[in-house]
Design an enzyme around this catalytic site. Sequence first.
Site, PDB file in Angstrom:
ATOM      1  N   TYR A 194     105.238 -19.141  48.574  1.00  0.00           N
ATOM      2  CA  TYR A 194     103.876 -19.489  48.157  1.00  0.00           C
ATOM      3  C   TYR A 194     103.350 -20.559  49.104  1.00  0.00           C
ATOM      4  O   TYR A 194     104.096 -21.453  49.498  1.00  0.00           O
ATOM      5  CB  TYR A 194     103.916 -20.026  46.716  1.00  0.00           C
ATOM      6  CG  TYR A 194     102.603 -19.909  45.986  1.00  0.00           C
ATOM      7  CD1 TYR A 194     102.070 -18.663  45.685  1.00  0.00           C
ATOM      8  CD2 TYR A 194     101.900 -21.040  45.600  1.00  0.00           C
ATOM      9  CE1 TYR A 194     100.860 -18.553  45.014  1.00  0.00           C
ATOM     10  CE2 TYR A 194     100.687 -20.932  44.928  1.00  0.00           C
ATOM     11  CZ  TYR A 194     100.175 -19.680  44.635  1.00  0.00           C
ATOM     12  OH  TYR A 194      98.987 -19.577  43.975  1.00  0.00           O
ATOM     13  N   GLY A 237      96.997 -12.113  32.342  1.00  0.00           N
ATOM     14  CA  GLY A 237      96.246 -13.235  31.781  1.00  0.00           C
ATOM     15  C   GLY A 237      94.853 -13.309  32.375  1.00  0.00           C
ATOM     16  O   GLY A 237      93.855 -13.475  31.657  1.00  0.00           O
ATOM     17  N   VAL A 238      94.759 -13.168  33.687  1.00  0.00           N
ATOM     18  CA  VAL A 238      93.450 -13.206  34.341  1.00  0.00           C
ATOM     19  C   VAL A 238      92.607 -12.022  33.877  1.00  0.00           C
ATOM     20  O   VAL A 238      91.424 -12.168  33.545  1.00  0.00           O
ATOM     21  CB  VAL A 238      93.589 -13.170  35.887  1.00  0.00           C
ATOM     22  CG1 VAL A 238      92.225 -13.105  36.549  1.00  0.00           C
ATOM     23  CG2 VAL A 238      94.370 -14.383  36.387  1.00  0.00           C
ATOM     24  N   ARG A 248      98.704  -0.228  34.438  1.00  0.00           N
ATOM     25  CA  ARG A 248      99.739   0.747  34.771  1.00  0.00           C
ATOM     26  C   ARG A 248     100.153   1.491  33.509  1.00  0.00           C
ATOM     27  O   ARG A 248     100.216   0.916  32.417  1.00  0.00           O
ATOM     28  CB  ARG A 248     100.953   0.051  35.377  1.00  0.00           C
ATOM     29  CG  ARG A 248     100.624  -0.565  36.718  1.00  0.00           C
ATOM     30  CD  ARG A 248     101.864  -0.908  37.490  1.00  0.00           C
ATOM     31  NE  ARG A 248     102.641  -1.978  36.851  1.00  0.00           N
ATOM     32  CZ  ARG A 248     103.806  -2.403  37.336  1.00  0.00           C
ATOM     33  NH1 ARG A 248     104.325  -1.830  38.407  1.00  0.00           N
ATOM     34  NH2 ARG A 248     104.453  -3.391  36.737  1.00  0.00           N
ATOM     35  N   ARG A 262     102.306   3.104  30.666  1.00  0.00           N
ATOM     36  CA  ARG A 262     103.514   2.603  30.013  1.00  0.00           C
ATOM     37  C   ARG A 262     104.551   3.721  29.898  1.00  0.00           C
ATOM     38  O   ARG A 262     104.297   4.864  30.302  1.00  0.00           O
ATOM     39  CB  ARG A 262     103.226   2.038  28.626  1.00  0.00           C
ATOM     40  CG  ARG A 262     102.096   1.045  28.492  1.00  0.00           C
ATOM     41  CD  ARG A 262     101.845   0.203  29.693  1.00  0.00           C
ATOM     42  NE  ARG A 262     102.417  -1.133  29.686  1.00  0.00           N
ATOM     43  CZ  ARG A 262     102.225  -2.036  30.669  1.00  0.00           C
ATOM     44  NH1 ARG A 262     101.505  -1.728  31.740  1.00  0.00           N
ATOM     45  NH2 ARG A 262     102.774  -3.217  30.604  1.00  0.00           N
ATOM     46  N   TYR A 320      92.801 -11.650  44.578  1.00  0.00           N
ATOM     47  CA  TYR A 320      93.366 -12.934  44.126  1.00  0.00           C
ATOM     48  C   TYR A 320      94.850 -12.850  43.850  1.00  0.00           C
ATOM     49  O   TYR A 320      95.479 -13.842  43.465  1.00  0.00           O
ATOM     50  CB  TYR A 320      92.601 -13.439  42.892  1.00  0.00           C
ATOM     51  CG  TYR A 320      92.793 -12.585  41.657  1.00  0.00           C
ATOM     52  CD1 TYR A 320      92.088 -11.395  41.501  1.00  0.00           C
ATOM     53  CD2 TYR A 320      93.683 -12.950  40.660  1.00  0.00           C
ATOM     54  CE1 TYR A 320      92.275 -10.606  40.384  1.00  0.00           C
ATOM     55  CE2 TYR A 320      93.871 -12.166  39.539  1.00  0.00           C
ATOM     56  CZ  TYR A 320      93.164 -10.994  39.408  1.00  0.00           C
ATOM     57  OH  TYR A 320      93.360 -10.206  38.300  1.00  0.00           O
ATOM     58  N   GLY A 321      95.433 -11.683  44.019  1.00  0.00           N
ATOM     59  CA  GLY A 321      96.866 -11.534  43.802  1.00  0.00           C
ATOM     60  C   GLY A 321      97.360 -10.318  44.572  1.00  0.00           C
ATOM     61  O   GLY A 321      96.549  -9.550  45.126  1.00  0.00           O
TER      62      GLY A 321
HETATM   63  P1  NDP Z   1     100.537 -12.113  34.045  1.00  0.00           P
HETATM   64  O1  NDP Z   1     101.922 -12.635  34.159  1.00  0.00           O
HETATM   65  O2  NDP Z   1      99.743 -12.388  32.839  1.00  0.00           O
HETATM   66  O3  NDP Z   1     100.566 -10.527  34.270  1.00  0.00           O
HETATM   67  C1  NDP Z   1     101.153  -9.937  35.374  1.00  0.00           C
HETATM   68  C2  NDP Z   1     100.340  -8.709  35.744  1.00  0.00           C
HETATM   69  O4  NDP Z   1     100.826  -8.140  36.948  1.00  0.00           O
HETATM   70  C3  NDP Z   1     100.396  -7.596  34.707  1.00  0.00           C
HETATM   71  O5  NDP Z   1      99.126  -7.012  34.606  1.00  0.00           O
HETATM   72  C4  NDP Z   1     101.391  -6.625  35.320  1.00  0.00           C
HETATM   73  O6  NDP Z   1     101.181  -5.301  34.917  1.00  0.00           O
HETATM   74  C5  NDP Z   1     101.058  -6.748  36.772  1.00  0.00           C
HETATM   75  N1  NDP Z   1     102.154  -6.334  37.644  1.00  0.00           N
HETATM   76  C6  NDP Z   1     103.414  -6.825  37.666  1.00  0.00           C
HETATM   77  N2  NDP Z   1     104.124  -6.223  38.627  1.00  0.00           N
HETATM   78  C7  NDP Z   1     103.291  -5.317  39.214  1.00  0.00           C
HETATM   79  C8  NDP Z   1     103.443  -4.369  40.287  1.00  0.00           C
HETATM   80  N3  NDP Z   1     104.588  -4.245  40.936  1.00  0.00           N
HETATM   81  N4  NDP Z   1     102.370  -3.610  40.606  1.00  0.00           N
HETATM   82  C9  NDP Z   1     101.212  -3.733  39.950  1.00  0.00           C
HETATM   83  N5  NDP Z   1     100.996  -4.617  38.953  1.00  0.00           N
HETATM   84  C10 NDP Z   1     102.035  -5.387  38.584  1.00  0.00           C
HETATM   85  O7  NDP Z   1      99.771 -12.554  35.344  1.00  0.00           O
HETATM   86  P2  NDP Z   1      98.643 -13.631  35.618  1.00  0.00           P
HETATM   87  O8  NDP Z   1      97.398 -13.270  34.930  1.00  0.00           O
HETATM   88  O9  NDP Z   1      99.186 -14.979  35.438  1.00  0.00           O
HETATM   89  O10 NDP Z   1      98.450 -13.349  37.164  1.00  0.00           O
HETATM   90  C11 NDP Z   1      97.971 -12.076  37.609  1.00  0.00           C
HETATM   91  C12 NDP Z   1      97.853 -12.106  39.111  1.00  0.00           C
HETATM   92  O11 NDP Z   1      96.885 -13.053  39.454  1.00  0.00           O
HETATM   93  C13 NDP Z   1      99.119 -12.526  39.849  1.00  0.00           C
HETATM   94  O12 NDP Z   1      99.190 -11.797  41.041  1.00  0.00           O
HETATM   95  C14 NDP Z   1      98.881 -13.986  40.136  1.00  0.00           C
HETATM   96  O13 NDP Z   1      99.596 -14.432  41.252  1.00  0.00           O
HETATM   97  C15 NDP Z   1      97.401 -13.958  40.385  1.00  0.00           C
HETATM   98  N6  NDP Z   1      96.714 -15.224  40.174  1.00  0.00           N
HETATM   99  C16 NDP Z   1      96.020 -15.720  41.220  1.00  0.00           C
HETATM  100  C17 NDP Z   1      95.302 -16.858  41.106  1.00  0.00           C
HETATM  101  C18 NDP Z   1      94.522 -17.329  42.274  1.00  0.00           C
HETATM  102  O14 NDP Z   1      93.966 -18.415  42.230  1.00  0.00           O
HETATM  103  N7  NDP Z   1      94.448 -16.586  43.343  1.00  0.00           N
HETATM  104  C19 NDP Z   1      95.292 -17.644  39.869  1.00  0.00           C
HETATM  105  C20 NDP Z   1      96.002 -16.998  38.785  1.00  0.00           C
HETATM  106  C21 NDP Z   1      96.705 -15.843  38.958  1.00  0.00           C
HETATM  107  P3  NDP Z   1     102.295  -4.533  34.020  1.00  0.00           P
HETATM  108  O15 NDP Z   1     102.120  -5.038  32.623  1.00  0.00           O
HETATM  109  O16 NDP Z   1     101.928  -3.106  34.189  1.00  0.00           O
HETATM  110  O17 NDP Z   1     103.639  -4.886  34.602  1.00  0.00           O
END
Ligand code: NDP
Length: 362
Positions: free
Chosen positions: A55, A171-172, A192, A194, A269-270
């Site tokens: 990071y 969460g976002v 995605r 289930r 953003y991710g």
């Molecule tokens: P959560 O922990 O609440 O949720 C994770 C999410 O990621 C779920 O929707 C999950 O879907 C999905 N996910 C996990 N693995 C994969 C994969 N291999 N391919 C596709 N989707 C996947 O996450 P947050 O809300 O805390 O964060 C979401 C994203 O936003 C992250 O990437 C985080 O880094 C980013 N973020 C960025 C910020 C910024 O300022 N740029 C600030 C906050 C967050 P499933 O349920 O299907 O596994």
Amino acid sequence: YTQAKALVYSKYGEPKDVLSLHKHSISAPHGTQVNLRLLTAPMNPADVNQIQGVYPSKPPFQSTLGTTVPSAVGGNEGAFEVLSTGAGVKNLTKGDWVIMKKTGQGTWRTHAQLDESQLIRIENKDNLTPLQIGTVSVNPVTAYRMIRDFCNWDWMRAGEEWLIQNGANSGVGRAAIQFGREWGIKTLNVVRQRGTPEETEALKAELKELGATAVVTEEEMLQGNFRDYVHEVTRQGREPIRLALNCVGGKNATALAKTLAPDSHMVTYGAMSKQPVALPSGLLIFKNLSFDGFWVSKWGDKNPELKENTIKDVLELTRSGKFHDIPVDNVEWSWDSEGPALAESVQGTLGGYRSGKGVFTF
Ligand code: NDP
């Protein structure tokens, strides 16, 4: 002296391998120092990336907590209660709830001593829970700012413009759905698939309950007839999709971009899939789409006042029942909790298909 325990790491790696529980003591607060007790701290994807060393912002390894090797405390947000204050502290008193002004301070700890200037006091905590306060500063703020700051919504046409997003159950994503509902922006949400059709339908229903206008799976989006589906739900394009929020990347992100109306924005953003964002040239040339990125840590450091106001706004919506809690997987952190067990719960954060976000409560 207050006894404290913190989840620390002194080298980068997988959380289960590098996190350990460090016991130390905290002296009575001097000057503008404040002693705090943890209420709730979430485990966000970025927290794990930070521990893995991948990071961009890396808290410095320090010896301040008396670890044998310099180390950093994990975690970037959380709600704390003020236990005691130094004589020079002006705006905080015992019993107040606070969050940290900036990320990177280390929140996975039972107690902390910080300077008043590093803390935001929650002015009105009535009818709010530690969970709501401890998870307000990263995910909801990110969703809020991405929707407000990248797009010129036509507020006169509330209910006739859309945003599309992937990772909609994150969460976002859940925050974006609820702001959309509040602000009259329709949301097309991609999740995605289930394990079973029933589970997929249950997730779709859950997001609709939150206010999602439409929910599709990634698999449905990547099928040939998605274009027709979008055409239909947007009333043959009369309700344009003006904004895409992307936290996945890869083919999923490309598919989002293709649904956008001319001159729209996609904000990345991710990168959950770890796949790069690939864009057909035509979208840039003929549709004049803009591709932006957003990072809440950097944004918050540059706009501290706006960040506080955004947080206040979200907490106000929460208090009035218009903004709902994320599903959580609660990890009770008691004085007797063992380091490996706590580290194991952090390890699960990036696992995918989770029923809720991991949160520590003390
Ligand atoms: P959560 O922990 O609440 O949720 C994770 C999410 O990621 C779920 O929707 C999950 O879907 C999905 N996910 C996990 N693995 C994969 C994969 N291999 N391919 C596709 N989707 C996947 O996450 P947050 O809300 O805390 O964060 C979401 C994203 O936003 C992250 O990437 C985080 O880094 C980013 N973020 C960025 C910020 C910024 O300022 N740029 C600030 C906050 C967050 P499933 O349920 O299907 O596994």
